[in-house]
Scaffold this active site. Structure first.
Site: not given
Length: 203
Positions: A104, A11, A147, A106, A89, A176, A91
């Site tokens: 998202n 988290g 991605d 990455h 994690l 990030e 799909l």
């Protein structure tokens, strides 16, 4: 803007959202957090007072389609406007009513070091093994492949010769923490347009 956070780990990204929100730098509410497995993010969400915290396991749903329907049914219940993946994690299949509304981040510069199997520390290990001189992070909209959705923004950082994967991970996570809220705010302020699977950011 009402946002859902989907997570599978400790988290840290949720922490960042909450800190930015408290500081007045992120104009969102988070009424829903969904975890794909038992993880520290669940207790963090409860500690923040999130009203709806759910554990939904993909393997119990039976298929990607069934699992995705569970996720987005919960989002519709909570009138979620933007779904934020935060180290999630599993799909997902994005339904039509949420296309362009699932974001998202990455930990690499897509299309490098992305796709199935490239997540978390695996990415940074690959960057170091390849001898890359720069790396970074990518915020993108999700489609139904790992991605590969339209890129919203990217930020870069140098990789020094002696950097370990842990060093790179630390540098990228700092990026990030700034890049994801920046992208979210662009969306909230209506600055993002999707045209032919490309993102245009209005001044």
């Amino acid at each position: 803007m009402r946002c859902a956070v989907l997570l599978s780990g400790g988290g840290r990204t949720l922490d960042n959202f909450m800190e930015r929100k408290k500081a007045g730098a992120l104009s969102i509410e988070i009424p829903l957090v969904i975890a794909s497995r038992v993880c520290g993010g669940i207790e963090k969400a409860r500690g923040y007072g999130v009203e709806d915290v759910r554990l939904l396991r993909a393997r119990e749903a039976g298929s990607v389609g069934a699992y995705s329907e569970q996720i987005f049914a919960a989002c519709r219940e909570q009138k979620i406007e933007l779904v934020l993946l935060a180290g999630f994690l599993s799909l997902l299949e994005i339904p039509d009513d949420y296309l362009g509304r699932v974001m998202n981040i990455h930990p690499s510069l897509i299309p490098a070091f992305c796709g199935h199997g490239f997540y978390g520390h695996h990415v940074h290990e690959a960057v170091v093994a390849r001898g890359c001189r720069v790396t970074g992070c990518t915020v993108h909209f999700c489609d139904n492949r790992y991605d590969e959705g339209p890129i919203v923004l990217q930020r870069t950082v140098e990789v020094s010769s002696g950097d370990t994967a842990d060093d790179v991970a630390g540098k990228v996570f700092e990026l990030e923490c700034r890049a994801y809220p920046e992208a979210i705010e662009l969306f909230v302020r209506g600055k993002i347009r999707l045209v032919n699977d490309r993102v245009w950011v209005d001044a």
